[in-house]
Scaffold this active site. Structure first.
Site, PDB file in Angstrom:
ATOM      1  N   GLU A 153       0.852  -1.183   0.000  1.00  0.00           N
ATOM      2  CA  GLU A 153       0.000   0.000   0.000  1.00  0.00           C
ATOM      3  C   GLU A 153       0.896   1.244   0.000  1.00  0.00           C
ATOM      4  OE1 GLU A 153      -2.743   0.510   3.279  1.00  0.00           O
ATOM      5  OE2 GLU A 153      -3.712   2.187   2.273  1.00  0.00           O
ATOM      6  N   HIS A 182      -9.655  -3.574   9.743  1.00  0.00           N
ATOM      7  CA  HIS A 182      -9.565  -3.367   8.298  1.00  0.00           C
ATOM      8  C   HIS A 182     -10.071  -4.587   7.523  1.00  0.00           C
ATOM      9  CE1 HIS A 182      -7.888   0.482   7.311  1.00  0.00           C
ATOM     10  NE2 HIS A 182      -6.696   0.302   7.863  1.00  0.00           N
ATOM     11  N   GLY A 209       3.294   2.203  10.627  1.00  0.00           N
ATOM     12  CA  GLY A 209       3.018   1.424  11.837  1.00  0.00           C
ATOM     13  C   GLY A 209       2.742  -0.036  11.544  1.00  0.00           C
ATOM     14  N   ALA A 210       1.865  -0.277  10.591  1.00  0.00           N
ATOM     15  CA  ALA A 210       1.469  -1.651  10.298  1.00  0.00           C
ATOM     16  C   ALA A 210       0.647  -1.671   9.018  1.00  0.00           C
ATOM     17  CB  ALA A 210       0.654  -2.229  11.444  1.00  0.00           C
ATOM     18  N   MET A 211       0.345  -2.904   8.542  1.00  0.00           N
ATOM     19  CA  MET A 211      -0.377  -3.038   7.279  1.00  0.00           C
ATOM     20  C   MET A 211      -1.311  -4.238   7.319  1.00  0.00           C
ATOM     21  SD  MET A 211      -1.008  -1.834   4.381  1.00  0.00           S
ATOM     22  CE  MET A 211      -2.192  -2.599   3.296  1.00  0.00           C
ATOM     23  N   GLU A 212      -2.536  -4.001   6.834  1.00  0.00           N
ATOM     24  CA  GLU A 212      -3.632  -4.954   6.972  1.00  0.00           C
ATOM     25  C   GLU A 212      -3.730  -6.010   5.879  1.00  0.00           C
ATOM     26  OE1 GLU A 212      -3.981  -1.641   6.167  1.00  0.00           O
ATOM     27  OE2 GLU A 212      -5.597  -1.337   4.711  1.00  0.00           O
ATOM     28  N   ASN A 213      -2.647  -6.355   5.183  1.00  0.00           N
ATOM     29  CA  ASN A 213      -2.690  -7.371   4.130  1.00  0.00           C
ATOM     30  C   ASN A 213      -3.591  -8.541   4.512  1.00  0.00           C
ATOM     31  OD1 ASN A 213      -0.324  -5.901   3.087  1.00  0.00           O
ATOM     32  ND2 ASN A 213       0.723  -6.900   4.786  1.00  0.00           N
ATOM     33  N   HIS A 223      -6.763  -1.968  14.957  1.00  0.00           N
ATOM     34  CA  HIS A 223      -6.942  -1.213  13.706  1.00  0.00           C
ATOM     35  C   HIS A 223      -6.756  -2.134  12.493  1.00  0.00           C
ATOM     36  CE1 HIS A 223      -6.523   2.495  11.139  1.00  0.00           C
ATOM     37  NE2 HIS A 223      -5.773   1.669  10.421  1.00  0.00           N
ATOM     38  N   GLU A 224      -5.648  -2.852  12.467  1.00  0.00           N
ATOM     39  CA  GLU A 224      -5.377  -3.702  11.299  1.00  0.00           C
ATOM     40  C   GLU A 224      -6.404  -4.830  11.222  1.00  0.00           C
ATOM     41  OE1 GLU A 224      -3.505  -2.222   9.404  1.00  0.00           O
ATOM     42  OE2 GLU A 224      -2.504  -0.935  10.866  1.00  0.00           O
TER      43      GLU A 224
HETATM   44  C1  7MK Z   1      -1.399   4.197   9.819  1.00  0.00           C
HETATM   45  C2  7MK Z   1      -1.432   2.188   5.924  1.00  0.00           C
HETATM   46  C3  7MK Z   1      -2.193   1.100   6.631  1.00  0.00           C
HETATM   47  C4  7MK Z   1      -0.228   5.853   8.521  1.00  0.00           C
HETATM   48  C5  7MK Z   1      -0.950   5.498   9.652  1.00  0.00           C
HETATM   49  C6  7MK Z   1      -1.149   3.236   8.865  1.00  0.00           C
HETATM   50  C7  7MK Z   1      -0.412   3.610   7.703  1.00  0.00           C
HETATM   51  C8  7MK Z   1       0.043   4.907   7.559  1.00  0.00           C
HETATM   52  C9  7MK Z   1      -1.686   1.833   9.033  1.00  0.00           C
HETATM   53  C10 7MK Z   1      -0.177   2.616   6.618  1.00  0.00           C
HETATM   54  C11 7MK Z   1      -2.763   1.462   8.020  1.00  0.00           C
HETATM   55  N1  7MK Z   1      -3.334   0.755   5.775  1.00  0.00           N
HETATM   56  O1  7MK Z   1      -3.495   0.371   8.473  1.00  0.00           O
HETATM   57  O2  7MK Z   1      -3.684   2.491   7.888  1.00  0.00           O
HETATM   58 ZN    ZN Z   2      -5.408   1.802   8.455  1.00  0.00          ZN
END
Ligand code: 7MK
Ligand code: ZN
Length: 871
Positions: free
Chosen positions: A128, A308, A268-272, A304-305
């Site tokens: 992303e 998503h 921070g992280a990614m919701e793959n 949060h992830e």
């Molecule tokens: C949070 C995108 C990802 C900025 C703040 C996050 C990102 C950038 C985590 C990377 C997220 N989709 O879950 O939003």
């Molecule tokens: Zn997010």
């Protein structure tokens, strides 16, 4: 300016994709010198597309080495396609066909940390928003959703664990020491949700049974040394899964949910889908090494992830202008989750503090943009506080306007109507309208209009009639490219208190006009209005309160948020007066009102301890700066320090008593109540140290060496290092270094404490630390701990009169522009705010921005931010 300008992309130019990809089969051969990617795309023309015989246009990063391209088994020659910097175009393609594409890529030298790259010897991905185009040629846009099947091949000894999205369906060995795993993800998804991980990883396993009785296997992977720091993330994940079932009726949909911790990560992280990838800083936690703030961050980011999976993955974004569709909604969801499992008021205070300092500043600066931007050069620059935090406030306002039941009905309709689709923020609002029967036409302006609205409130009291008239006026200042602003539809939660602090009435007013008067009858006396309760709209609300009225709200408002805000309003007002005095060369007097109200909070044993620490915290320097026309960083700092010192001396016994009361026995737990206690305790320690008396240094040193948790140890360290006890600070830093040099995340704190030290010499120290063996300029966490902490958390030293802070940052931006443009662009923020500072500072900041702009081969990320902030 030597570079060519990156293109601006406009929302109004959106067109549906010309081709659809029913299935995507990927095969990765990972090796030390190169990686081979074979992509097989099952393509057909989109019947909804604009053209009858469209060319196939694929995105592809310049770094992709194309080895072979074929259609239905026929290898294409150079004449059959055209490649530009960013695309690959095949002019003549059948209605339906199989495209096979072999590319060579170099994760081992990928320092941008987008696409496939290596972090501490393991392969991982970040796709992303537009990282997938660094892996293979593809229609890399979120409205092209495809089913993925991924085979990962790698050396079995170095990379025993091979992961991708979905379920593992086949594994096997090859003769040469390599092995493979094939993963199938049954849910169609855009390429930005693709993920791959390969490495020698340890795993914490658990399981969760959904409300409908399906058992989901949960796995959190990390480097072996960190295996003991995964329990909190696992507990948080299970809590989040349960919460989403209870509050939104949403269950998880695959049989396996994986999280992988990596140390090199831009965000921070990614919701793959099924395979979240996390920055170690947002997943690892243990009492000895992790502060309370970080424990809570882990909990909220894991949630949060996870959230998503519905708000983002099952229903995704049509295009990147719609980013807030998934991010605003998901931030709202994770904030409500944290409020439910911890303290609601404390969570709100923390979020609003961030919003009112950083987001309001963004919305008033050169990069101001609507929650749904209408243009961008580089989408990575739009992962902003506006899209995330203001976007969440917009969803929260819908929640306030509709009420919880209708909001839930709207969310149900949204998920049901759009499951498996890529949609827009408008579709979200429409679902809310259809489920509730409410008209949100005017409300939609929140998505398209940038800038923070001002709401001026005034009251008039008619004693004879027992009538109170409350008038609200709204206006929004112009922002770049948006001169005209229209009135917004906003919920203003309120209460009316009598002079004894009893609540007479409460409710939600709906402000829709530029000016509106609300009339309240049958009141026994002149009421005190409590306005914008719970911060019900992201606006700057002013009301001319008397000191007594603020005191009353601080003491007795039934809305905890507004109690806190009354104290903040009082402190801001007094501190702005002191700042004027300081600048005019007058001696600064601490108003007795502030001492009295601080004393009353400190002595009130009936108060929720969770709130006391927040009530007693003075507004931060950044928030004060937001309230000033021209920011005088030194005046702000000096006044805040002087005030702290005087409050410290005036209430010394109270601070000590509260400190002692807040010390607790028993094992560390990161629950809301214990966190609140530690936060109050360390606030008191800070005030005690501000007296400058040796006795309190001894107390801090004892806390430092005896602490069984990082919160107390870190607080003692940072308070002493930033205090006037300079030698003791050095001793503690050495001790801390010796104790924690093998814990990367703890050492980030060690860097950050030094970078944010407001005493003279900080820049020289930061420059020395950049040469420290544990510093690594390729690691974004290290850059944030040292460079960003200095530039964004140490205003007096960053804004040094000689411009050395600005020059230092510009040098780093220029260096990082090549290696990691995303991080470079994010670090830029403090320089972009030059218009807010006195002329001499402005000139120096501007000339550093100009120096950056003159650099050859500026990345679109840096170019966009620098050019817009100079415009
Ligand atoms: C949070 C995108 C990802 C900025 C703040 C996050 C990102 C950038 C985590 C990377 C997220 N989709 O879950 O939003
Ligand atoms: Zn997010």
């Amino acid at each position: 300016m030597s570079q060519q300008q990156p293109q601006t992309i406009y929302l109004k130019d959106y067109q549906v994709p010309s081709h659809l990809i029913a299935k995507t089969e990927l095969r990765f051969e990972l090796a030390e010198e190169e990686t081979l990617v074979r992509a097989t795309l099952h393509v057909r023309r989109n019947p909804e597309g604009a053209q009858a015989r469209p060319a196939l246009v694929l995105n592809g990063h310049p770094s992709l080495e194309l080895c072979r391209l074929s259609i239905d088994g026929q290898v294409l020659s150079e004449r059959d396609f055209q490649r530009t910097d960013e695309t690959l175009t095949i002019t003549q393609v059948p209605e339906e066909f199989t495209l096979e594409c072999l590319t060579r890529i170099h994760p081992e030298t990928n320092t941008a940390l987008e696409g496939l790259y290596k972090s501490d010897g393991m392969f991982c991905t970040q796709c992303e928003a537009e990282g997938f185009r660094r892996i293979t040629f593809y229609p890399d846009r979120p409205d092209v959703m495809s089913v993925f099947s991924t085979t990962v091949v790698a050396d079995k000894t170095r990379y025993p664990i091979l992961l991708s999205n979905g379920n593992p369906v086949e594994t096997g060995e090859e003769d040469d020491g390599r092995h493979f795993v094939t993963w199938d993800d049954p849910f169609p998804k855009p390429a930005y949700l693709f993920a791959l991980v390969a490495g020698d990883l340890a795993v914490l396993e658990d399981s969760y049974t959904t409300s409908s009785g399906r058992k989901v296997s949960l796995k959190i992977y990390a480097e072996r040394k960190d295996l003991d720091k995964l329990d909190h993330a696992m507990a948080s994940l299970k809590k989040a899964m349960h919460w989403d079932e209870q509050v939104y009726g949403r269950e998880y949909d695959l049989d396996i949910y994986m999280i992988v911790a990596v140390d090199f990560f831009n965000m921070g992280a990614m919701e793959n889908k099924g395979l979240n990838i996390f920055n170690t800083s947002c997943v690892l936690a243990s009492p000895k090494t992790t502060t309370d703030a970080a424990f809570q961050r882990v909990e909220s980011v894991v949630a949060h992830e996870y959230f998503h999976n519905w708000s983002g993955n099952r229903v995704t974004c049509r295009d990147w202008f719609q980013l807030s569709l998934k991010e605003g909604f998901t931030v709202f969801r994770d904030a409500e989750f944290s409020a439910d499992v911890n303290s609601r008021t404390v969570k709100r205070v923390e979020d609003v503090t961030l919003l009112r300092t950083a987001q309001f500043a963004e919305d008033g600066g050169p990069m101001a943009h609507p929650v749904r931007p209408d243009s961008y050069m580089e989408i990575s620059n739009f992962y902003t506080l506006t899209v995330y935090e203001k976007g969440a406030e917009v969803v929260r306002m819908i929640h306030s306007l509709l009420g919880p039941e209708q909001f839930r009905a709207g969310a149900d309709l949204y998920f049901q109507r759009h499951d498996g689709q890529a949609v827009t923020t408008d579709d979200f609002v429409k679902a809310m309208e259809d489920a509730s029967g409410r008209d949100l036409t005017q409300f939609r302006r929140w998505y398209s209009q940038a800038g923070t609205p001002n709401v001026e409130a005034s009251g008039s009291w008619d004693a004879e009639q027992g009538r109170y008239r409350l008038t609200l006026r709204q206006s929004t200042p112009a922002t770049p490219g948006q001169d005209e602003k229209l009135p917004l539809h906003m919920p203003i939660a309120y209460g009316l208190l009598d002079q004894q602090g009893r609540e007479l009435s409460a409710g939600v007013l709906e402000l829709t006009e530029s000016e509106q008067t609300f009339v309240f009858d049958n009141l026994p006396g002149h009421p005190v209005p409590s306005l914008l309760r719970g911060f019900s709209a992201p606006v700057k609300l002013s009301f001319d309160y008397s000191d007594e009225e603020l005191m009353l709200l601080l003491k007795s408002d039934t809305d905890g948020f507004n109690r806190w805000d009354a104290g903040q309003r009082m402190a801001v007002r007094l501190m702005l007066g002191m700042i004027d005095d300081y600048r005019a060369g007058r001696s600064i007097q601490v108003p007795s009102l502030l001492v009295e109200s601080w004393a009353s909070v400190l002595r009130d044993r009936s108060l929720d301890p969770a709130m006391v620490a927040h009530l007693l915290r003075l507004p931060g320097e950044a928030y004060l700066a937001e309230q000033c026309q021209t920011v005088d960083v030194e005046a702000i700092h000096e006044v805040r320090q002087a005030l702290r010192e005087q409050l410290a001396n005036a209430l010394k016994d109270d601070w000590l008593q509260a400190y002692k009361r807040s010390c607790q026995d028993g094992a560390y737990t990161p629950d809301a109540e214990s966190i609140a206690r530690r936060s109050l305790k360390n606030l008191c320690l800070g005030y005690l140290l501000a007296t400058g008396e040796d006795a309190w240094l001894a107390l801090a040193e004892e806390q430092f060496s005896r602490a069984d948790n990082m919160t107390d140890q870190h607080a003692a360290l940072s308070l002493v290092v930033h205090s006037s006890f300079r030698e003791a600070g050095e001793r503690m830093l050495d001790a801390f270094h010796n104790q924690w040099q093998h814990e990367a995340l703890v050492m980030n704190q060690w860097f950050a404490v030094q970078a944010s030290d407001p005493w003279p010499g900080a820049l020289e120290r930061v420059q020395r630390l950049a040469e420290h063996p544990l510093f690594d300029e390729r690691n974004p966490n290290k850059l944030r701990a040292l460079i960003a902490a200095f530039c964004a958390q140490n205003p007096v030293r960053f804004h040094a009169e000689d411009g050395s802070g600005y020059r230092f940052l510009a040098d780093w931006i220029i260096k990082l522009n090549t290696s990691n443009p995303q991080v470079a662009s994010r670090l830029l923020t403090p320089l972009t705010r030059w218009k807010r500072y006195p002329d001499a500072a402005q000139a120096k900041m501007k000339s550093e921005l100009e120096r950056i702009l003159a650099v050859d081969k500026l990345s679109p990320d840096v170019y966009e931010v620098v050019s817009k902030s100079l415009a």
